[in-house]
Design an enzyme around this catalytic site. Structure first.
Site, mmCIF file in Angstrom:
data_model
loop_
_atom_site.group_PDB
_atom_site.id
_atom_site.type_symbol
_atom_site.label_atom_id
_atom_site.label_comp_id
_atom_site.label_asym_id
_atom_site.label_seq_id
_atom_site.Cartn_x
_atom_site.Cartn_y
_atom_site.Cartn_z
ATOM 1 C CG LEU A 12 -1.997 1.029 1.335
ATOM 2 C CD1 LEU A 12 -2.928 0.925 0.163
ATOM 3 C CD2 LEU A 12 -2.762 0.905 2.643
ATOM 4 C CG HIS A 13 3.306 2.210 -2.641
ATOM 5 N ND1 HIS A 13 3.937 2.700 -3.754
ATOM 6 C CD2 HIS A 13 2.992 0.932 -2.927
ATOM 7 C CE1 HIS A 13 4.015 1.737 -4.659
ATOM 8 N NE2 HIS A 13 3.452 0.658 -4.179
ATOM 9 N N GLY A 14 1.463 5.302 -2.497
ATOM 10 C CA GLY A 14 0.832 6.274 -3.382
ATOM 11 C C GLY A 14 0.366 5.711 -4.710
ATOM 12 C CB ALA A 17 -3.250 4.576 -1.521
#
Lengths: 155, 270
Positions: A12-14, A17
């Site tokens: 989960l990261h930019g 997300a």
């Protein structure tokens, strides 16, 4: 409904997300990892990256298969992020999904670089080849704005 | 002049401390423009030019493998040179955007490799278990990556202003008209980038409320912003937030001893 399966060791990261979730119109993210549940620090850090307005669920491989089979996820536009190629392959076969996105696979000793963000070892290479042979479209794409690269052209 | 150049350097240093101060948004054009105006004794124009730059760059946020133009150098130099030349915000914008793009390229080519030296040192520090050295090298590495901007901003301000003043005052009319028109278009581009990132079914309605307020109510953007602020307050006070409610539920369940192992890790369940 499963919108996409992605392999991303950062889960989960930019890119996941914001970029992909927006483009796919997903309203639930399923993070699948067999190591995460026992790693408190990583769990805490990932919880900080939770986007607003989207459900984020963490499962191990078996838990993910069970929860999808149970039908609980049917009402969501589900975006599945797998920590490893192996998990993604398992889910794709289990639910007969014909497309797998390779996002980020980390560098390691003796790994082969097949794109700027994908490093694979022999096992991963074999799994990807098998998936392609089974008719799964395995494509490398870090973010939606980037061009798709077909895995079969680079391995 | 030397003093002004030094102060401009300090403003740049403040802007490049954005990551160091916990992504405090101190690097945003609005802040940089204001500080630059303050340093040059023209606070009002600084804010106006900073505002124009902010609109053009409102969608420039480094999320999801996107690296925005270097707005610190772009805003400071654009604003400072325009103020010194007694030009308007259109000039600040047309000077600032290319500068921001060029400095980003230099940061990628020179700044990032410099930063990488420290990343490798930090790897070694981590192996040695030296946490103090990790913290130190993180800070130095962070600024090392911004070295091109830190050098270019004061240098270009010191040597560039005469040239820019001459250029702007001798510019043919059709170019300055073009600049004004372009500076009207850029905010739309900036907003489109922002919308691409955050627009969804829930927020779209607010976008159109604001749009129609301007289109039919002849309201200024400041007026729309004031109403928007009020809407936020109303929603904050009167609309029950789901997060809060869920927190209470969890708390009750924990109290009742029914909480499962998975609760409390900050994630959801289906």
């Amino acid at each position: 409904m499963i919108k996409m399966i992605r392999v991303d060791y950062r889960l989960l990261h930019g890119q996941v997300a914001v970029s992909w979730t927006g483009t796919l119109g997903a309203d639930a993210l399923l993070l699948v990892s067999d190591t995460l549940k026992n790693d408190k620090l990583r769990l805490q850090m990932l919880a900080l990256a939770k986007p607003s307005g989207v459900k984020v669920v963490v499962k191990d491989t078996q838990g993910a298969i069970d929860v999808i089979k149970s039908g609980k996820t049917d009402r969501y536009s589900l975006f599945i992020i797998c920590e490893t190629v192996e998990i993604a392959a398992k889910l794709a076969r289990e639910f007969d999904i014909k497309s797998v996105n390779l996002g980020n696979i980390s560098f390691g000793e003796g790994k082969q670089k097949i794109s700027k963000s994908i490093y694979i070892n022999e096992d991963e290479k074999r799994t990807i080849k098998e998936l392609i042979d089974e008719g799964v479209d395995v494509f490398i794409q870090m973010v939606p704005t980037e061009n798709k690269i077909e895995a079969k052209n680079v391995i | 002049m030397i003093l002004k150049t030094f102060l401009i350097f300090i403003v740049a240093l403040i802007g490049y401390s954005d990551a160091f101060t916990g992504t405090s948004l101190i690097q945003r054009p609005l802040v940089m423009g204001m500080l630059t105006g303050l340093v040059l004794g023209d606070l009002k124009d600084g804010i106006i030019m900073g505002g124009a730059m902010e609109l053009a760059m409102v969608g420039s946020v480094s999320i999801g493998a996107y690296i925005p133009p270097d707005m610190v150098s772009g805003t400071i130099l654009g604003t400072a040179l325009a103020i010194q030349a007694h030009a308007d915000s259109a000039a600040a914008l047309t000077l600032g955007i290319p500068i921001a793009t060029i400095v980003l390229a230099l940061e990628t080519a020179i700044g990032q490799p410099l930063k990488l030296i420290f990343v490798h040192r930090i790897d070694k520090n981590a192996q040695d278990g030296d946490t103090k050295a990790i913290a130190r090298n993180m800070i130095i590495g962070g600024y090392a990556g911004k070295l091109p901007g830190l050098v270019i901003v004061p240098t270009a301000f010191y040597f560039g202003q005469h040239a820019v003043t001459t250029l702007l005052s001798n510019m043919p009319k059709f170019i300055s008209t073009g600049m004004t028109i372009a500076s009207g278009l850029l905010p739309a581009l900036g907003f489109a980038m922002l919308a691409q990132m955050i627009m969804n079914k829930k927020v779209a309605v607010f976008f159109f409320i604001g749009f129609f307020m301007v289109a039919y109510g002849n309201l200024s953007t400041t007026g729309v912003a004031l109403f928007a602020a009020l809407i936020i307050i109303v929603m904050y006070i009167f609309v029950e937030r789901k997060d809060d409610k869920k927190g209470q539920d969890t708390a009750t369940e924990t109290a009742a001893g029914q909480a499962t192992e998975e609760q409390g890790d900050g994630f959801d369940e289906f």
